[in-house]
Design a protein around this motif. Structure first.
Motif, short mmCIF file in Angstrom:
data_model
loop_
_atom_site.label_atom_id
_atom_site.label_comp_id
_atom_site.label_asym_id
_atom_site.label_seq_id
_atom_site.Cartn_x
_atom_site.Cartn_y
_atom_site.Cartn_z
N ALA A 251 0.83 -1.21 0.00
CA ALA A 251 0.00 0.00 0.00
C ALA A 251 0.86 1.26 0.00
CB ALA A 251 -0.93 -0.01 1.20
N SER A 252 1.94 1.25 0.77
CA SER A 252 2.83 2.42 0.82
C SER A 252 3.49 2.67 -0.53
CB SER A 252 3.91 2.21 1.90
OG SER A 252 3.33 2.13 3.19
N GLU A 253 3.87 1.59 -1.20
CA GLU A 253 4.53 1.74 -2.50
C GLU A 253 3.54 2.21 -3.57
OE1 GLU A 253 7.54 2.00 -5.24
OE2 GLU A 253 7.69 1.71 -3.06
N VAL A 254 2.31 1.70 -3.54
CA VAL A 254 1.28 2.17 -4.48
C VAL A 254 1.08 3.67 -4.31
CG1 VAL A 254 -1.17 2.07 -5.07
CG2 VAL A 254 0.08 -0.05 -4.66
N LEU A 255 0.96 4.10 -3.08
CA LEU A 255 0.76 5.53 -2.82
C LEU A 255 1.98 6.34 -3.26
CD1 LEU A 255 -1.41 7.39 -1.58
CD2 LEU A 255 -0.16 7.24 0.59
N LYS A 256 3.16 5.82 -3.02
CA LYS A 256 4.39 6.51 -3.41
C LYS A 256 4.44 6.71 -4.92
CE LYS A 256 9.43 5.84 -3.36
NZ LYS A 256 10.53 4.93 -2.91
N GLN A 257 4.05 5.69 -5.67
CA GLN A 257 4.14 5.76 -7.12
C GLN A 257 3.02 6.59 -7.75
OE1 GLN A 257 4.63 1.99 -9.14
NE2 GLN A 257 6.06 1.20 -7.61
N CYS A 258 1.85 6.63 -7.12
CA CYS A 258 0.67 7.17 -7.81
C CYS A 258 0.01 8.38 -7.15
CB CYS A 258 -0.37 6.07 -7.99
SG CYS A 258 0.24 4.69 -8.99
N ILE A 269 -5.09 8.85 -4.14
CA ILE A 269 -4.93 8.57 -5.56
C ILE A 269 -6.22 8.98 -6.24
CG2 ILE A 269 -4.47 6.79 -7.30
CD1 ILE A 269 -3.04 5.19 -5.12
N THR A 270 -6.23 10.17 -6.81
CA THR A 270 -7.47 10.76 -7.32
C THR A 270 -8.06 9.94 -8.46
OG1 THR A 270 -6.68 12.96 -6.69
CG2 THR A 270 -8.50 12.85 -8.29
N GLU A 271 -7.23 9.48 -9.39
CA GLU A 271 -7.72 8.71 -10.53
C GLU A 271 -6.94 7.39 -10.61
OE1 GLU A 271 -9.52 6.93 -12.58
OE2 GLU A 271 -10.45 8.88 -12.90
N PRO A 272 -7.46 6.34 -9.96
CA PRO A 272 -6.74 5.06 -9.96
C PRO A 272 -6.47 4.50 -11.35
CG PRO A 272 -8.49 5.07 -8.31
CD PRO A 272 -8.67 6.30 -9.14
N ASP A 274 -5.25 5.91 -13.78
CA ASP A 274 -3.98 6.44 -14.27
C ASP A 274 -2.79 5.77 -13.60
OD1 ASP A 274 -5.31 8.16 -15.94
OD2 ASP A 274 -5.19 9.88 -14.59
N CYS A 275 -3.04 5.01 -12.56
CA CYS A 275 -1.96 4.39 -11.79
C CYS A 275 -1.54 3.07 -12.41
CB CYS A 275 -2.42 4.18 -10.34
SG CYS A 275 -1.19 3.36 -9.29
N GLN A 276 -0.33 3.03 -12.94
CA GLN A 276 0.25 1.80 -13.48
C GLN A 276 1.30 1.31 -12.48
OE1 GLN A 276 -1.23 0.49 -16.11
NE2 GLN A 276 -2.53 2.31 -16.15
N PHE A 277 0.82 0.62 -11.48
CA PHE A 277 1.67 0.19 -10.37
C PHE A 277 2.75 -0.78 -10.84
CE2 PHE A 277 1.91 -2.85 -6.59
CZ PHE A 277 2.92 -2.12 -5.97
N ARG A 278 4.00 -0.54 -10.41
CA ARG A 278 5.14 -1.38 -10.74
C ARG A 278 5.63 -2.07 -9.47
NH1 ARG A 278 5.73 3.49 -12.38
NH2 ARG A 278 7.44 3.92 -10.93
N TYR A 320 -8.03 -5.09 -10.12
CA TYR A 320 -8.15 -4.61 -8.75
C TYR A 320 -7.63 -3.17 -8.71
CZ TYR A 320 -7.83 -4.85 -3.63
OH TYR A 320 -7.99 -4.63 -2.29
N ASP A 321 -8.39 -2.27 -8.09
CA ASP A 321 -8.04 -0.85 -8.10
C ASP A 321 -6.83 -0.55 -7.22
OD1 ASP A 321 -9.10 1.08 -9.68
OD2 ASP A 321 -10.73 1.64 -8.35
N PRO A 322 -5.76 0.01 -7.78
CA PRO A 322 -4.64 0.43 -6.94
C PRO A 322 -5.10 1.46 -5.92
CG PRO A 322 -4.04 0.50 -9.26
CD PRO A 322 -5.52 0.30 -9.20
N GLY A 323 -4.68 1.28 -4.68
CA GLY A 323 -5.08 2.17 -3.60
C GLY A 323 -6.03 1.51 -2.62
#
Length: 417
Positions: A251-258, A269-272, A274-278, A320-323
């Protein structure tokens, strides 16, 4: 003398109002009690009595033992026999002050629980409100096993019959029909509202279908396979299993990236989409044993955060929605057990096999569910044109951090303008 005369007049007026109020209460109580004599198709009125709110009343069934009644009303309990092997229990709450509006209510999960919270909410706003148990008691799907008509009540019929009979009870009590009919439901209730607009477009003038669990079979299949990605139903020794404490790292890394994708780092994360989690950013390096994930766990995350495609490459369900992994409820999917709702659905309806253990659950099982479509529950043909043509209003929404089903884009579009 003038003051004394005025005081005496006020006392008399007050007493007269009390007498009139008492007479009105007696009239309401009598009119309400007479509803037990109603003869409606395939319906038995179990009880009818006036309730002076606010007060808690006892409730039938296993879901809860009591419910709050905030406003004074006539409470009617009734049962509708939908077939020789199925029945729907329901309640109509008819407020003393009514402005002609009818409100039908849905359910949640695999529920068979009357929505007493919204019965109270609706009547507090002067709606005549009706809610049902959706054809069975409790939240377990085991009642569907070898009971196709009980399943049909859950899939499409219960809301319709509660509306048809509920409106007749309303008219019998108030001496006039409703002039507007509305529906309110969320999750399974959102799916039920959508189903109503599709199958019974004349039932409601306006529908609020919140967080609708449409595309139902693929939705529940997706919920089950999320668990499979991390080793469910038995994660013991499975290298893909991610313990609960490591989800904090994810969760911390998702938030850090997005978090900063919208130009503002505010913990949201306003628009999940747009988040391409790595996830490979948190793979363990040589000698690192904490705050990181193994290669096998990273592989599981790649599966989780991408859309679910079928055996022929077709889209089955969104990713699954990042965040949303930051929510404690995420463990419903990732604890190492199959989430209870898809567990019950596939064992007791799709496969009709209570002993199925999910060790072999895969894409083929999901696609089977889509083909079988028990009770026609998919609720995803996308055609609301008849409801639209009669002037119906359809309002829907979905939270990007929904308590239970947190997914990205809808995999099909609903045609309704």
């Amino acid at each position: 003398m003038l003051v004394l005369g005025l005081y005496t007049s006020l006392v008399v007026v007050s007493l007269l109002r009390q007498v009139v109020s008492a007479e009105n209460d007696n009239t309401r109580a009598s009119s309400c009690a007479e509803l037990v004599q109603l003869r409606l198709e395939n319906t038995t009125i179990l009880s009818a009595g006036h309730v002076s709110g606010p007060v808690n009343v006892s409730t039938p069934g296993s879901c809860q033992s009591q419910a709050l009644v905030s406003s004074s009303l006539c409470r009617v309990q009734f049962v509708m026999n939908t077939t020789s092997t199925s029945a729907v229990h329901a309640e109509a709450w008819l407020p003393d002050t009514w402005f002609g509006r009818f409100l039908g209510l849905g359910n949640g999960g695999l529920g068979g629980c009357v929505d007493y919270v919204n019965l109270d909410y609706g009547t507090s706003l002067h709606f005549a409100a009706v809610g049902s148990d959706n054809g069975h008691d409790g939240d377990s799907g085991s009642v569907f096993l070898n009971h196709p008509e009980v399943l049909n009540d859950f899939a499409f019929r219960a809301i319709h019959v509660e509306v048809v009979i509920g409106k007749q009870i309303v008219e019998a009590y108030y001496g006039r029909p409703h002039h507007k009919s509305y529906y309110l439901g969320c999750s399974t209730g959102g799916r039920q509202g959508t189903q109503e607009a599709l199958k019974f477009p004349e039932d409601f003038d306006g529908i609020v279908a919140g967080s609708p669990a449409t595309n139902f079979n693929n939705l529940l299949g997706w919920g089950a396979i999320l668990g499979r990605f991390v080793g469910a139903p038995d994660p013991t020794g499975n290298p893909h299993f991610i313990p609960a404490d490591l989800w904090d790292t994810v969760a911390s890394e998702v938030l850090k990236q997005c978090d900063g994708l919208d130009g503002v780092e505010d913990g949201i994360i306003t628009e999940p989409d747009d988040c391409q989690f790595r996830p490979e950013a948190i793979v363990c390096t040589a000698g690192q044993t904490t705050g990181c994930l193994t290669s096998a766990q990273i592989d599981a995350l790649h599966e989780i955060y991408q859309p679910l495609f079928g055996t022929n490459g077709e889209l089955l369900f969104s990713r699954y929605d990042p965040g949303t992994e930051a929510d404690g409820n995420a463990q419903a999917y990732f604890s190492g057990s199959i989430f209870s709702i898809p567990d019950d659905w596939f064992r007791f309806t799709v496969l009709n096999d209570s002993s199925f253990d999910f060790e072999n659950f895969d894409l083929d099982t999901i696609e089977l569910g889509d083909r079988v479509d028990p009770g026609g529950i998919q609720t995803f043909n996308g055609d609301l044109s008849t409801f639209e043509a009669r002037g119906g209003k359809f309002l829907t929404y979905h939270g990007r951090r929904d308590q239970v089903y947190r997914f990205s884009i809808l995999s099909k579009n609903v045609t309704y303008e």
